[in-house]
Design an enzyme around this catalytic site. Structure first.
Site, PDB file in Angstrom:
ATOM      1  N   ASP A 270      -5.885  -8.115   7.256  1.00  0.00           N
ATOM      2  CA  ASP A 270      -4.756  -8.061   6.325  1.00  0.00           C
ATOM      3  C   ASP A 270      -4.959  -9.191   5.330  1.00  0.00           C
ATOM      4  OD1 ASP A 270      -1.940  -7.869   5.254  1.00  0.00           O
ATOM      5  OD2 ASP A 270      -1.774  -6.448   6.918  1.00  0.00           O
ATOM      6  N   HIS A 324      -2.891  -5.581   0.967  1.00  0.00           N
ATOM      7  CA  HIS A 324      -3.093  -6.211   2.266  1.00  0.00           C
ATOM      8  C   HIS A 324      -4.530  -6.709   2.449  1.00  0.00           C
ATOM      9  CE1 HIS A 324       0.899  -5.515   3.872  1.00  0.00           C
ATOM     10  NE2 HIS A 324       0.868  -4.322   3.308  1.00  0.00           N
ATOM     11  N   GLU A 395       1.720  -0.161   0.602  1.00  0.00           N
ATOM     12  CA  GLU A 395       2.360  -1.259  -0.127  1.00  0.00           C
ATOM     13  C   GLU A 395       1.513  -1.858  -1.247  1.00  0.00           C
ATOM     14  OE1 GLU A 395       5.478  -2.780   3.226  1.00  0.00           O
ATOM     15  OE2 GLU A 395       3.466  -3.591   3.394  1.00  0.00           O
TER      16      GLU A 395
END
Lengths: 611, 596
Positions: A270, A324, A395
């Site tokens: 991440d 990420h 995201e």
């Protein structure tokens, strides 16, 4: 018996010692013997109930309605005894027979030769689990022969969504011999059969403090037919927000194997850290690991993948991108490759990412794709065939990309507007380029193109997804909350999906922000649509607020509730599941896990009295 | 800017005395103190500045360094870190007295703490200065707990020669000196770049707690806890200077306390005969606590919250009554029958053996919560007794009955402990401030508040002169936030209480002008849904947040304490406590970047 004799002798010596005034020598080593002890009775519709008073223990469990071990009561009480997840059909005897691992033999004559080695490893896991019921040492030796005859029909050793996991298990006791038949299409079905077999066994350790004594008892007769409802029964573990040591990951795999889960979805990287060693790109861990000791070496990863395979579990590695991604990607300029990622660790972070630290791959930089190709090559080398890659894809913040002049110029060159739809095109382009790289790399290994997984996002919205993502190639992991229509919409569009409703199956909820803790009953009660397009579901352990210290108690026993939902999809109530789950909990403890407590111990000793 | 200058200077000293190692040359990162926070930066090859490890940087990047809880009177951490050799720590006890054995135990613990400051997987070099610690206990004969014991201390560290560091701890009792040793252990940090232990020198610290009672309650009746897990809890408590382990040892679900005179209580009441606490077990815990400055306070909860264990005595009513929702707050129900004369003999026997086992306690907790009228009213015998006393069967009469029980129990408690020791009761209808003085004398009873921090009862009780211990459930019940174990949904006091809220829970704010009547506070872990597997995570690091509130009652909020809090969590983990994580490790390494 020899042991009891010894204890008796020690007691005698103790008394003699008192007379000679040297009693302190024996004080510590003489166990205090409590008799009588609690007994448990299996009451129809009520489950196992503790006796009103402690009673003298019985020499023979097999003929009485009372049991001097709650665990033994559980394996014979109720239609499904102590089996978790619940099998499709089960007929269990209420009698038990004492057994000992030394007299347990596996007959693998009817197993294809090429699968035998793996199956032997599987049986070793089961044997170790049986020993674990007695804390590693079964002191009560009986010479009842137990032969487990395993029949496996195919030589398949690969794990994917088509792997046939069904099995039949029969246990018969005749004339001092126990024969166990397990029949399955694949060794993975056979492994599930072995797992169920191990759940027909309990230690008969009594409640009094004669701790040295421990024997194993097996349900003396059983006929079980079983297969999973969903093909994909997974657990996501995030090892980037916090590093989780290998030993803890393996313990989690042990819990998954116990509950017949079959996908370990490893959210390995991440923006926070990059602990996954890539032999072609050592910079990832050098720049991205929290420290030199907080990383997974190639060798460890390979070992883990095998460890999981022996437990019927496929490892899916997720390289979350293009968002990420940050720490681990910040060395590009230094190596003359330009910015591989943008807005890495930028602050203020609010408009650039969902949580600090920010970071997103730079799709304008061809070198980024070269590095990504190297990483994918390494991942393809590691995964078992057919490899399953999770490409992340959640995201994405356009504000981040929009903060880079390089990306804006690139978009202009491509003819993308810097509008929402323009950025969507950029994002879609990234995924398709990444997929092409992945296809090329696995095709270089002689493999056909494989589907990849992707999280649901703005890009996967019903009105948009078809323009960017091919439904034959992408399996969408939907994490929208329960009230979102997305899952049904995607099914209608013909996408295959894996469901992880965040408000139900996220294990980190309830400890931050406005999230609500999802208790095991809620997790259990949630059902998925029965649809060809629903491959299954996952339970997710994000680790912003959890590291190895709290891992077990966060995950267990709640993940087991999801495991039963996905394996059995039961129509029965959560309340009827509770005694079996209590038994599963003690089984997990025996296998070295630390599951959370569900209720006062009083409630587990009095089934159905705490409703 | 001032701080930054210090950091650079400081590390210059370290580097000056150490030969850079291979590890140091390859260290990709270093930390530097900028604007009161440690920033992670690349250790460029051309860098000429000293290379600081994260812990070394943090020690000088805040007025309170890495101390937890923060000292209250004076904190001066000097400008230097010295490399020390863990194997050459010498501890000298300067005054002799009857608490010497305790100081020796505290010195041993100190050495253990120093060795546990090395993270797992690292080993410190056996090189550096030797350390001599002088322990000056002005009152070496005191070893008794009391609400006015002196827990203050002063700590000085200086470097006397090129190869020696001296530390002096002065206190007015063993308890104070011991606290000083905890602080001293927090001034030793690990440099993971060069594998050295470092100590801060030129230190002056003067410190004392704001509240005298700083506790953790553990319920060992709903689920059983091993002695080891209890000791582990006391270890962690000592590390953050908490001083009371409140042992809620029995309840209606189980009776694990073994009593020689009344053996049936645990025989029938324990979950299993191995899940018991013998007098010897308890004494072991009591001694362990004493060595760590932690009083082990017994609670015998009555007249409600009893059940298992009392089966054959005929002294309880509504035991296991169904439907339980009518007679008690959770299954199984059970309440003592106050009308039985024999009951008080039983209680006396229990109290006597508790007094023997919990030998160092200076207080006794008598429980007294959640008494159900309907339970008592279900017994004809009790009804008859009340009629004979010309009482009605209404609320106020049941309070009289309860008071009758409490008065009798109180007499027996005094008799058993051989003194009129302070008694503690939970808030209940009996302690309602509108009538409490009719039943309970404010000089005899301390009230433990478990309602919310906004409850008017708090001011009401304070105005009437009662001393309080705060355990307001909205901030200090650590069992909240999990699934309901009876019924559906999540448990009654959900949601989970985060460390920030715990830190902000100020008794002073609740007490206003009556602050002197607040003895302190207590975190409660009710164990319906926890056992030894979950214990550490439920308590820590939240109980550490509470500890600083109790010790220092800071005027600041958690934001100012956050980076020290993250470090105390790491310390606890290194001590073997499975504490919960508060933030991603990235936030620990990048101070100040994970704000709101």
């Amino acid at each position: 018996m020899a042991l009891h004799g010894l204890l008796a002798l020690m007691t005698t010596m103790h008394l003699a010692g008192v007379l000679c005034n040297v009693e302190s020598t024996f004080d510590e080593i003489t166990p205090q013997i409590y008799e009588p002890s609690w007994m448990y009775k299996c009451v129809p519709d009520e489950g196992c109930q503790r006796s009103e008073h402690p009673r003298p223990t019985l020499s023979d469990n097999s003929t009485s309605a009372f049991f001097d071990s709650l665990d033994v009561c559980r394996i014979v009480c109720g239609r499904f005894g102590g089996i978790w997840p619940k099998p499709v059909t089960a007929a269990l005897s209420s009698q038990t027979v004492k057994i000992h691992p030394n007299y347990l033999r596996y007959d693998l004559l009817n197993v294809p030769a090429e699968t035998r080695e793996l199956l032997v490893e599987m049986t070793q896991v089961i044997s170790n689990n049986l020993l674990a019921e007695c804390g590693g040492h079964v002191t009560e030796v009986v010479d009842t022969q137990v032969v487990v005859i395993i029949v496996v029909k195919t030589a398949i050793t690969s794990l994917n969504w088509n792997t046939d996991e069904q099995y039949m298990l029969d246990v018969q006791t005749r004339g001092g011999e126990v024969s166990v038949h397990i029949e399955a299409e694949t060794i993975y079905g056979a492994r599930h059969g072995l797992e169920t077999f191990s759940q027909l066994i309990s230690s008969d350790k009594r409640d009094f403090s004669d701790v040295e004594h421990c024997g194993l008892v097996l349900v003396s007769g059983a006929k079980i037919r079983d297969r999973p409802i969903y093909k994909h029964r997974g657990l996501v573990l995030d090892t980037s927000r916090h590093f989780i040591p290998m030993v803890d990951i393996k313990r989690t795999i042990d819990g998954m194997a116990t509950t017949k889960m079959n996908v370990f979805h490893w959210h390995a990287t991440d923006s926070h850290s990059f602990p996954l060693e890539a032999s072609r790109v050592p910079q990832f861990t050098r720049y991205g690991a929290y420290s030199g000791s907080e990383m997974y070496t190639t060798e460890e990863i390979r070992e883990l993948i095998h460890y999981a395979k022996v437990r019927g579990i496929r490892v899916v590695i997720e390289i979350d991108a293009p968002a990420h991604s940050g720490n681990g990607w910040q060395w590009g300029r230094e190596y003359g490759l330009g910015d591989l990622a943008v807005c890495v660790n930028a602050y203020p972070w609010r408009h650039l990412c969902i949580e600090p630290p920010c970071g997103q791959l730079n799709p304008a930089n061809p070198n980024m794709y070269r590095v990504l190709r190297n990483l994918y090559q390494d991942v393809a080398d590691l995964l078992n065939s057919p490899p399953l890659l999770h490409m992340g894809g959640d995201e994405v913040y356009f504000g981040c990309w929009n903060s880079s002049q390089e990306i804006i110029s690139y978009m202009k060159d491509q003819g993308y507007d810097t509008t929402e739809e323009g950025f969507m095109k950029l994002w879609g382009e990234f995924h398709n380029k990444a997929l092409q790289i992945w296809d090329e790399e696995i095709s270089a290994k002689g493999l056909d193109p494989q589907p990849v997984m992707l999280w649901s996002s703005q890009l996967t919205q019903a009105q948009r997804i078809s323009q960017h993502l091919d439904k034959e190639r992408y399996i969408i992991e939907v994490w929208e909350p329960l009230n979102s229509p997305l899952l049904t919409q995607l099914l209608r569009l013909g996408y295959r999906t894996v469901s992880v409703p965040k408000d139900i199956w996220y294990l980190d909820h309830g400890f931050w922000g406005r999230t609500v803790y999802s208790n095991w009953r809620r997790m259990y009660a949630h059902t998925l649509p029965r649809d060809e397009g629903v491959l299954g579901g996952e339970v997710a352990m994000w680790t912003e607020y959890c590291d190895a210290q709290a891992l077990d108690t966060r995950v267990w026993p709640r993940a087991a509730a999801v495991a039963e939902r996905l394996w059995s999809d039961p129509t029965s109530t959560v309340y009827s599941a509770e005694p079996r789950l209590q038994r599963l909990r003690t089984r997990l403890i025996a296998r070295g896990l630390r599951p959370d407590a569900m209720s006062p111990a009083w409630c587990s000793q009095h089934d159905s009295k705490c409703l | 800017m001032w701080l930054q200058a210090i950091c650079i200077y400081t590390v210059f000293i370290i580097i000056g005395c150490g030969i850079p190692t291979a590890a140091e040359e390859h260290s990709l990162w270093r930390w530097t103190c900028e604007n009161n926070r440690c920033t992670k930066i690349r250790n460029e090859p051309e860098n000429k500045e000293p290379v600081l490890s994260l812990e070394a940087c943090k020690m000088f990047c805040d007025d309170y360094g890495l101390l937890w809880p923060k000292p209250t009177i004076e904190t001066n951490l000097g400008n230097f870190l010295s490399k020390i050799n863990m194997n050459t720590i010498d501890i000298q006890i300067t005054k002799q007295g009857k608490s010497d054995d305790l100081l020796t135990a505290a010195a041993d613990r100190f050495k253990t703490l120093v060795s546990s400051s090395v993270p797992k997987g690292f080993s410190a070099k056996a090189a550096g200065k030797s350390v001599t610690v002088y322990l000056v206990n002005e009152n070496p004969y005191i070893r008794e707990f009391s609400l006015d014991m002196d827990e203050s201390y002063e700590l000085y560290i200086s470097s006397t020669s090129s190869d020696k560091v001296n530390a002096t701890i002065r206190g007015n009792s063993f308890f104070g000196v011991r606290n000083g040793l905890e602080t001293l252990s927090q001034l030793i940090v690990y440099d993971d770049i060069r594998n050295n232990l470092l100590i801060v020198r030129d230190v002056t610290i003067k410190d004392r707690p704001v509240y005298p009672y700083r506790g953790i309650l553990l319920d060992t009746a709903r689920n059983f806890y091993s002695i080891d897990s209890i000791k582990r809890t006391i270890d962690a408590m000592a590390a953050v200077k908490l001083n009371t382990f409140h042992w809620h040892i029995t309840d209606s679900q189980s009776f694990p306390l073994v009593l020689q005179k009344r053996p049936n209580l645990s025989k029938l009441g324990a979950y299993s005969p191995t899940k018991v606490y013998t007098k010897q077990d308890i004494r072991e815990v009591v001694e362990y606590g004493l060595e760590r400055g932690v009083r082990v306070l017994p609670e015998f909860d009555a007249p409600a919250h009893v059940g298992e264990g009392w089966q054959d005595t005929g002294l309880t009513v509504c035991f296991k009554a169904e439907p339980w929702t009518k007679f008690c707050v959770e299954p199984p129900c059970g309440q003592l029958n106050p009308t039985k004369e024999e009951l008080y003999d039983y209680l006396e026997d229990i109290y006597v053996e508790m007094a023997e086992a919990f030998e160092s306690t200076d207080m006794f907790h008598m429980g007294g919560d959640e008494v159900s009228e309907r339970c008592w009213n279900s017994s004809e015998e009790i009804q008859n007794f009340m009629i004979q006393n010309r009482w009605n069967l209404d609320k106020s009469s049941f309070l009289k009955l309860w008071n009758y029980f409490q008065k009798n129990a109180q007499d027996r408690a005094y008799k058993a402990f051989g003194k009129r020791l302070p008694l503690i009761l939970w808030t209940s209808t009996l302690t309602d401030y509108t009538h409490v003085e009719k039943f309970l004398d404010k000089d005899e009873y301390i009230i433990q508040v478990w309602t919310t921090g906004a409850d008017p009862q708090i001011q009401g009780l304070l105005q009437k002169g009662y001393r309080l211990i705060m355990s307001n459930y909205d901030a200090l019940y650590f069992d909240c936030g999990f699934g309901a174990w009876v019924g559906s949904g999540n448990n009654w006091c959900s949601p989970y209480i985060g460390g920030q809220k715990v830190y902000g829970n100020s008794p002073a704010v609740m007490a206003l002008s009556y602050r002197d009547q607040i003895l302190g506070g207590e975190v409660a872990l009710w164990s319906e849904q926890s056992d030894p597997a979950t214990l550490d995570g439920r308590l820590w690091p939240r109980a550490a947040a509470f500890a600083e509130r109790m010790w220092a009652e800071p005027s600041t909020a958690w934001q100012d304490a956050e980076h020290r809090m993250l470090h105390v969590r790491e310390r606890l983990v290194r001590m073997g406590i499975q504490a919960e994580s508060l933030e991603p490790e990235w936030c620990y390494q990048n101070q100040g970047l994970c704000y709101g």
